[in-house]
Enzyme design. Structure first.
Site, short mmCIF file in Angstrom:
data_model
loop_
_atom_site.label_atom_id
_atom_site.label_comp_id
_atom_site.label_asym_id
_atom_site.label_seq_id
_atom_site.Cartn_x
_atom_site.Cartn_y
_atom_site.Cartn_z
N SER A 19 7.04 6.65 -0.07
CA SER A 19 5.90 6.48 0.83
C SER A 19 6.36 6.72 2.26
CB SER A 19 5.33 5.07 0.72
OG SER A 19 6.12 4.14 1.45
N ASP A 20 5.43 6.95 3.17
CA ASP A 20 5.79 6.90 4.58
C ASP A 20 5.83 5.43 5.00
OD1 ASP A 20 6.43 7.66 7.18
OD2 ASP A 20 4.99 9.30 7.18
N TRP A 21 6.31 5.17 6.21
CA TRP A 21 6.53 3.81 6.68
C TRP A 21 5.23 3.00 6.60
CZ3 TRP A 21 11.05 1.77 9.41
CH2 TRP A 21 10.86 0.50 9.94
N GLY A 22 5.20 2.04 5.69
CA GLY A 22 4.04 1.16 5.57
C GLY A 22 2.79 1.81 5.05
N SER A 23 2.88 3.04 4.54
CA SER A 23 1.64 3.75 4.17
C SER A 23 0.98 3.15 2.93
CB SER A 23 1.92 5.24 3.95
OG SER A 23 2.76 5.46 2.83
#
Length: 750
Positions: free
Chosen positions: A283-287
């Site tokens: 995932s992207d950061w916190g996505s």
């Protein structure tokens, strides 16, 4: 995603997946890596599996991090840069956790670690895969020496909106150019052997369609028909998978209402089933957590369920899997097979990186930063990334008659700003600015008068402009270094107004009023709307943010030691209202013609008197500068294009050639571009599509015949039934210096 006509494809995909899975079960028995993964997986508790799917940012040797590592609650750590700390955390994982699974240490290393290369959009302007590969290789060597074995690059989002700050990280507006250069970057990061200690796992991001964010606002929604997704946004990712990209990353945006971190169609049907990709998807950061404000999940538990069932292998700083995945598996909401498949992908990456055999980083007395070779490659990248847009009266290069130069502008001596966005580990004190380079390299030949005029790019205080004007009056030529501070581009740095910020435009007008020749050098993270400024300046050099060695590169270009060869990887609009504006547009039923601009329309003109075609009254039909455009200090003559035949049958290859001659007095490089058009098709096709390019070096007076080829697959496009195929009919090709010129030659496909 809500797409049409998918049932036949999904059915075929499921059948192929079943057959492939059966084949993989047999081959796994003879594959030592897969056997090792399965053996290890069979020993893991559910908690340990979920721990591998958890990525945390570094906390040094805090009690919390040591506990997470010992208990197998983390599979990868971000942003830890101290080799001794990395080795201690790795020791805890290998020697004190129950199963001894090594960690992967990761970091955003986008266009350099210590030695900073031009921003990716600038590198794309080189149209030189070797430049891009060299930049990634230098970054990998430097970062790996600090213990970083995974980077989140290349960003291969096709980007057609310069308002979007992250266009700086992109490789431009064209899927073919992005595919070629993205593959080169992957090769540079990963090297010949991913398990080598000086290699890093690349990460193809953002999957997918992030560059289509509405109004150029970061993280914004996208609406992408499947035809456009497959034709425009997915080809660079297919190329990345074929190039061996070790990992992929989800995009922040939703597509048609479905966030990418919760999109099984993207992450399973396309990435896994169609493309057979076996790397790690992060995932992207916190996505994953951010699917809550997206409005598709009520809470973090639901977000964990959606992401896991969308086959996202690793949760980057979302805390969704570590907190809720065990409960979701035990309740049956998520199959443990999905967890097992994710862990296999993670363990496979760790094997490919050689971490099971060699988990530690060698602590060096002297780090391989800023080596002579690296700095030279960074300088060459900056040279090739600069695009000459205008050169009236051959102001450039500066000749022997120039005795005094005024070096002015907020970017003339801005060490931090010239490295550009998203380079956390840059050390600005190592940046060599244009002012420093001009003084050091050419200060004995010319007298240098330095006066910023404006302190920074957004500066609206005009008091200093008078001092810059006085410097100009005492000089033979003015070098005005303008543009954007680095903080104005990159992630979450979108701009609705992409003109030169601050009082820079007013300063240029004042400088031009002195009557002295003005060379405008733009250092920016995006294309800017500079029509007025281009008219006022005598020469314009678009340099993007050029990195550590931007100054020496620009000094050599200005004084003629180097010759500009850059070409635009993205269109420069006249005004922001033209956006989106790109070369590969459709023709429409009423293409722009007989253009009457707003100031040319007589008062009282009848509504019907100026025609009905497709253009803006205040901008016309063309951008300021088109994709592929770029001048040189020399001239290149293109001969007529020759085809191997006028008609080809299916399965045959068409060969195309054109002779290019350097007719000027400078030895120089030229990017020869190859475009195609399908004139009549069931679905309207773009007026041109890039199908190839070659950067050639020619001595003054030298000629070279450049050859390209087209196959049936090159002529194919995605049809409304979601099948990619070529249709018989007439096609046109161009071999030209940019996307707007050249003479078309026709051929037919039977």
């Amino acid at each position: 995603m809500k797409f049409v006509n998918l049932k036949p494809i999904i059915y075929v995909g499921l059948v192929l997946l079943f057959l492939t899975s059966c084949g993989e079960n047999k081959s796994t028995q003879n594959n030592p890596v897969e056997k090792s993964i399965n053996d290890l997986l069979s020993k893991m508790t559910l908690e340990e599996k979920i721990g591998q799917m958890n990525q945390l940012t570094g906390l040094g040797l805090s009690d919390e991090m040591q506990y997470n590592v010992r208990e197998g609650r983390v599979g990868s750590i971000l942003n830890e840069l101290e080799p001794t700390v990395i080795n201690e955390l790795q020791r805890l994982a290998v020697e004190e956790s129950r199963l001894g699974i090594p960690l992967i240490f990761a970091r955003d290393v986008i266009h350099g670690f210590k030695t900073i290369f031009p921003i990716p959009l600038g590198q794309a302007a080189s149209w030189n895969p070797s430049v891009v590969e060299d930049g990634a290789r230098v970054a990998a060597i430097e970062a790996a020496a600090a213990g970083i074995r995974w980077t989140f690059a290349p960003m291969i989002d096709v980007s057609r909106d310069p308002r979007w700050g992250r266009i700086a990280e992109s490789l431009g507006e064209d899927p073919y150019l992005t595919s070629v250069l993205g593959a080169a970057m992957i090769k540079g990061f990963q090297g010949e052997d991913l398990s080598a200690p000086n290699s890093m796992a690349a990460c193809a991001k953002h999957f997918a369609g992030y560059g289509a964010s509405e109004s150029g606002k970061d993280y914004n929604t996208t609406w992408i028909p499947e035809l456009q997704l497959r034709e425009l946004y997915l080809p660079p990712f297919i190329a990345a998978a074929e190039a061996g990209a070790a990992t992929f990353m989800c995009s922040f945006n939703d597509i048609n209402g479905v966030p990418s971190s919760g999109n099984p169609y993207l992450n399973k049907t396309i990435l896994r089933d169609e493309w057979k990709y076996d790397g790690l998807l992060v995932s992207d950061w916190g996505s994953i957590e951010q699917m809550i404000p997206h409005g598709v999940c009520a809470d973090l538990k639901e977000a964990a369920e959606l992401a896991a069932n969308a086959y996202v292998d690793m949760d980057m700083m979302g805390f969704a899997y570590i907190n809720y995945l065990k409960e979701l598996v035990e309740s049956g909401a998520v199959s443990e097979k999905i967890v097992d498949d994710a862990v296999r992908n993670i363990l496979r990456l760790k094997h490919r990186l050689g971490l099971f055999e060699n988990p530690y980083v060698e602590v060096l007395d002297e780090m391989p930063f800023y080596t002579e070779s690296s700095l030279q490659k960074a300088k060459q990248a900056a040279v090739e990334s600069a695009v000459l847009l205008k050169n009236d009266g051959n102001v450039l290069p500066l000749g022997s008659k120039v005795k005094t130069v005024a070096v002015v502008g907020p970017l003339a001596d801005a060490q931090a700003d010239q490295v550009g966005t998203w380079c956390f580990d840059a050390e600005p004190e190592h940046s060599v600015t244009p002012l420093t380079a001009i003084r050091n390299e050419y200060g004995k030949k010319v007298n240098v008068i330095a006066e910023k005029g404006l302190v920074y790019s957004r500066d609206k205080d005009k008091k200093g402009i008078e001092r810059a004007v006085n410097a100009a009056k005492r000089s033979d030529v003015v070098l005005f270094f303008a543009g954007e501070e680095s903080v104005l581009s990159g992630e979450a740095r979108s701009r609705a107004d992409i003109s030169l910020p601050g009082a820079q435009s007013e300063m240029l007008t004042a400088l031009k009023a002195t009557g002295k020749p003005v060379v405008l050098v733009i250092m920016a993270g995006r294309p800017l709307t500079i029509e007025k400024e281009v008219k006022e300046a005598d020469a314009v050099l678009y340099a993007f943010h050029g990195g550590t060695m931007a100054g020496p590169a620009l000094a050599d270009l200005i004084f003629g030691k180097a010759i500009p060869s850059g070409k635009l990887p993205v269109t420069i609009p006249r005004m922001v209202g033209q956006i989106p504006v790109y070369y590969a547009h459709k023709n429409t039923g009423r293409p722009g013609a007989n253009v009457d601009l707003i100031d040319d329309i007589p008062v009282g003109t009848l509504q019907t008197s100026i025609g009905f075609t497709s253009y803006h009254l205040d901008a016309g039909t063309t951008p300021l500068f088109s994709f592929g455009y770029g001048l040189s200090y020399t001239n290149f003559d293109y001969s007529d294009v020759k085809l191997s035949k006028n008609t080809i049958s299916r399965g045959e290859t068409l060969n195309v050639e054109c002779t290019v001659k350097n007719t000027g007095k400078y030895d120089a490089a030229e990017v020869v571009q190859f475009y195609m058009r399908d004139k009549v098709a069931k679905l309207a096709r773009p007026v041109r599509e890039l199908k190839g390019f070659e950067k050639i070096h020619l001595k003054a007076g030298e000629s070279k015949t450049v050859k390209f080829s087209l196959t049936e697959d090159d002529l194919a496009y995605w049809n409304e039934d979601m099948v990619k195929r070529a249709e018989p009919g007439e096609f046109e090709v161009w071999v030209s210096p940019n996307s707007q010129t050249g003479k078309a030659v026709s051929f037919y496909l039977k």
